[in-house]
Structure formats: structure tokens, C-alpha cells
Scaffold this motif. Structure first.
Motif, PDB file in Angstrom:
ATOM      1  N   ARG A 283      65.532 -14.904  41.739  1.00  0.00           N
ATOM      2  CA  ARG A 283      64.964 -14.666  43.067  1.00  0.00           C
ATOM      3  C   ARG A 283      63.524 -15.185  43.130  1.00  0.00           C
ATOM      4  N   PHE A 284      62.739 -14.871  42.106  1.00  0.00           N
ATOM      5  CA  PHE A 284      61.348 -15.311  42.086  1.00  0.00           C
ATOM      6  C   PHE A 284      61.247 -16.826  41.939  1.00  0.00           C
TER       7      PHE A 284
ATOM      8  N   VAL B 148      64.284  -6.817  46.032  1.00  0.00           N
ATOM      9  CA  VAL B 148      63.409  -6.903  44.867  1.00  0.00           C
ATOM     10  C   VAL B 148      63.021  -5.501  44.403  1.00  0.00           C
TER      11      VAL B 148
ATOM     12  N   ALA C  73      60.383 -13.975  34.926  1.00  0.00           N
ATOM     13  CA  ALA C  73      60.121 -13.455  36.271  1.00  0.00           C
ATOM     14  C   ALA C  73      58.622 -13.314  36.500  1.00  0.00           C
TER      15      ALA C  73
ATOM     16  N   LYS D 289      56.860 -16.552  37.353  1.00  0.00           N
ATOM     17  CA  LYS D 289      57.103 -17.082  38.690  1.00  0.00           C
ATOM     18  C   LYS D 289      56.210 -16.432  39.747  1.00  0.00           C
ATOM     19  N   LEU D 290      55.561 -15.313  39.400  1.00  0.00           N
ATOM     20  CA  LEU D 290      54.626 -14.691  40.322  1.00  0.00           C
ATOM     21  C   LEU D 290      53.270 -15.390  40.296  1.00  0.00           C
TER      22      LEU D 290
ATOM     23  N   ILE E  41      52.540  -9.378  45.699  1.00  0.00           N
ATOM     24  CA  ILE E  41      52.703 -10.031  44.396  1.00  0.00           C
ATOM     25  C   ILE E  41      51.996  -9.281  43.270  1.00  0.00           C
TER      26      ILE E  41
ATOM     27  N   PHE F 128      60.516 -13.019  47.636  1.00  0.00           N
ATOM     28  CA  PHE F 128      59.847 -11.808  47.180  1.00  0.00           C
ATOM     29  C   PHE F 128      60.084 -10.616  48.109  1.00  0.00           C
TER      30      PHE F 128
END
Length: 375
Positions: free
Chosen positions: A106-107, A68, A158, A161-162, A117, A112
Motif C-alpha cells: 500500500r505504501f 491502513v 513499509a 516508503k514513508l 505520515i 496512506f
């Protein structure tokens, strides 16, 4: 609205499939980049998801997965120069959008790499703000604009997704962006962050987009609002019911959003969408005047019926429930019959436990796990 129906998600390249042989694809151009994110209205209905469909034009050339941190560094090091001449994306630009795409995937999977985050979210927020500022201050051609917007869409996805409050606030700010593609992806991103209690506060900023001049934005606004608002929320129901819907596609999505909220105000259209015969009369490319009329396949119709069934079953409407029961007994597709039976069983179980208000409220919100093919 779009050129073609997107490929099924299970045919797309995945970041983990490093040994797969990349398909033969045309050179990546800025125009193709601009088409990475498409929202054909019929596909929105069929998947019943607040999501853009990502069309991948080839696998990443990277031999091994990048961390990441490495992906973030690649994106941050890009100056923003996107194309060579008028057509082909520069190698640097291609690396950047592939890194952004890989980061979003990926997220999405919750990978992660142990990175904290909050700092990652802050870095993405800065990247998105800088890119949007550059877009408004720089006069570029259509190719540069298309490729830049596609990259920014990956970054916004992205960020969503956090699932951070700062990310939500930054994304709500994009709802007033002058570019309709950014407004649309911001709506989806906010829907992705629906688990945050603060997401409900964004509804007041989302309601005006129900009257956006661009149909795709209006469609996604209705579905996003229905995803975030509590089932039965009268303000959300009234605002969606009042939205401009002069075309069939918007009417179908409006009915879907209303059904998610537990309202039968879109009943007539919902009954249409529960009929296989209705879908047989529609084209898979109805929005593209140059592509001609192409009837939906049996598989495509089955997918739509499967997606609609659990949402329809959540309504307290005798005619709609009867239509779902008809699907469960007489539709020629075993998949559809099974889906309708499952929806009715869920309704029955919820009714017996007094939780029927939740039936169908979050059905069909994902596109990355498509139903098995074959009618």
C-alpha cells in the motif's frame, strides 16, 4: 544462496486484485516465510535494483481491503508467537505478516488513507525496535527466527516508503544488526529513501558493509551506495572498487555499481555483461549446488541486457559504447535492440545538453514494473 529464481513481479498477488482466485499453494510454514526475501546474485544483476524480491505464496484471504489503520492495529496486536509446533505458521501469525506485506505494498503505491505520515513512521519504528529486541532476548528455533525476520523485513520496507528523516535514522541504526538479512534489508530501505537529502550522510555507515562477511550484504551495499552517492563521487568509487569480489556474482554487481557512479573501473566485466554469449554460459541457479546447472533462457538474458544498456551508455568509455551500439544493431531480440537504441538516444540527448553525467545514474532501480516478456 537461494533455491529458485523468483517469479516475475507481474505474476505476484496484488492487494487490489480482490476477485482473483488464489492459486493452489502449499501450507505456509515458517521456513517458507524465511524464504520470502531472497537475493540471488544473478537476479540482482538482472534487475539492477536495490530491492529484495518478494515471493508470494498465495493471496490474502481478506475479502475486502483493510484500511491502513486496521493493518497497523493487526500488526501491533500480535504477541510475536509465530508457529504451531515446528512447521505451520499460526493463523494469527499469518494474519500479521499478510498485514505487514499489504502495508508495504500500500505504501509503495502511495496509498496512506489520509493517515498522517509522521505518526505512522513512529509506530513502525517502535514495532521494528520491539521485534528486534525480542529477537535478541528470546531463544527460538530456526523456524521462529525465519518467520520473525520476514515480518520485520516487511515492516522495514513499509517504513522506508514513508520517506521520513526519523525513519531514515532508525534504519541506519539497523546497519549494525547482528542478522545479515536485517542489514541487507536496511541497505535497501536506505536506498528507497534516497530522495531525502540526509540519505547522503548515511554513506559513511554503509561503507563498512562492502566488507560484510555475507556476500548478499556486500552486493546490496555496493548497489545501495551507488544509488545514493552523487555520480562521480570519488570516495564511493574507491570504496566499491576496493571491495572483496572473489566470486563472479559480486564482480558483476561491483561493475554495475561502479558504472552507475560513472566509473569505468569495472569495464571488462561490463563488456562481458553486454554480451549475450557471456550470459549463455551462466546458470540461473549457479548459487545452489543442489539444483544443478540450468542455462538462462533467452528471455532472462534479454532482461539482463535491457537492464544493463542504460547504465553502460552512461559511461564515457569508447569500448563500452561500442558494445551498446552492437546490441542496438545486431541482438536477435527486438526488445534489446530497442532498449539499446533508447539508451544511446538518451546519451546523445544528454551530451547535447551538457547533462551526460546523469545518464544511467538511476537506471533500473525498480522491480515492480518488469519488461514485457518474450525475447
Amino acid at each position: 544462496m537461494t533455491e529458485t529464481s523468483p517469479a516475475p513481479a507481474d505474476n505476484q498477488a496484488k492487494s487490489d486484485d480482490r476477485d482473483a482466485i488464489a492459486p493452489q499453494v502449499p501450507p505456509m510454514t515458517a521456513t517458507l516465510m524465511g524464504r520470502l526475501f531472497v537475493v540471488p546474485a544473478l537476479v540482482v544483476v538482472s534487475l539492477l535494483a536495490v530491492a529484495v524480491v518478494v515471493i508470494l505464496f498465495g493471496a490474502s484471504p481478506i475479502d475486502k481491503p483493510r484500511s491502513v489503520a486496521e493493518l497497523m492495529n493487526v500488526i501491533e496486536s500480535d504477541s510475536g508467537d509465530r508457529s504451531l509446533g515446528n512447521t505451520v505458521l499460526s493463523p494469527k501469525s499469518k494474519q500479521t505478516w499478510q498485514a505487514a506485506q499489504e502495508l508495504a505494498i500500500r505504501f509503495e503505491k502511495g496509498h496512506f488513507d489520509g493517515e498522517p505520515i509522521a505518526p505512522m513512521a513512529d509506530r513502525l519504528i517502535r514495532l521494528i525496535k520491539d521485534r528486534r529486541a525480542n529477537a535478541s532476548n528470546t531463544a527460538g528455533d530456526d523456524e521462529d527466527h525465519a518467520s520473525g525476520i520476514a515480518l520485520q523485513q516487511f515492516l522495514i520496507l513499509a517504513l522506508s516508503k514513508l520517506n521520513t528523516v526519523n525513519g531514515l535514522e532508525a534504519t541506519v541504526g539497523l546497519l549494525s544488526d547482528p542478522d545479515p538479512q536485517i542489514r541487507r534489508i536496511a541497505l535497501q530501505a536506505i536506498a528507497n529513501m534516497r530522495s531525502l537529502p540526509e540519505s547522503v550522510d548515511s554513506l559513511t555507515k554503509m561503507y563498512p558493509l562492502l566488507e560484510d562477511p555475507v556476500a548478499e550484504v556486500r552486493i546490496v551495499a555496493a548497489l545501495a551506495i551507488a544509488t545514493i552517492a552523487p555520480k562521480g563521487d570519488q570516495t564511493a568509487i574507491d570504496r566499491i572498487a576496493a571491495m572483496t569480489a572473489t566470486d563472479r556474482d559480486t564482480q558483476m554487481n561491483r561493475a554495475t555499481a561502479l558504472a552507475r557512479l560513472g566509473s569505468s573501473r569495472g569495464r571488462n566485466m561490463m563488456l562481458n555483461m553486454l554480451s549475450r554469449e557471456y550470459w549463455k554460459n551462466l546458470s540461473s541457479t549457479a548459487d545452489d549446488a543442489n539444483s544443478g546447472w540450468h542455462p538462462l533462457s533467452d528471455d532472462e538474458i534479454s532482461d539482463r541486457l535491457i537492464a544493463i544498456a542504460p547504465i553502460a551508455a552512461g559511461l564515457n568509455d569508447a569500448k563500452v559504447i561500442e558494445a551498446v551500439e552492437t546490441l542496438s544493431k545486431s541482438d536477435p531480440s527486438p526488445r534489446v535492440r530497442d532498449a539499446a537504441l533508447a539508451a544511446l538516444s538518451q546519451r546523445s540527448a544528454a551530451t547535447s545538453t551538457g547533462t551526460q553525467g546523469n545518464v544511467g545514474s538511476h537506471a533500473g532501480l525498480r522491480v515492480d514494473e518488469p519488461a514485457a516478456r518474450g525475447a
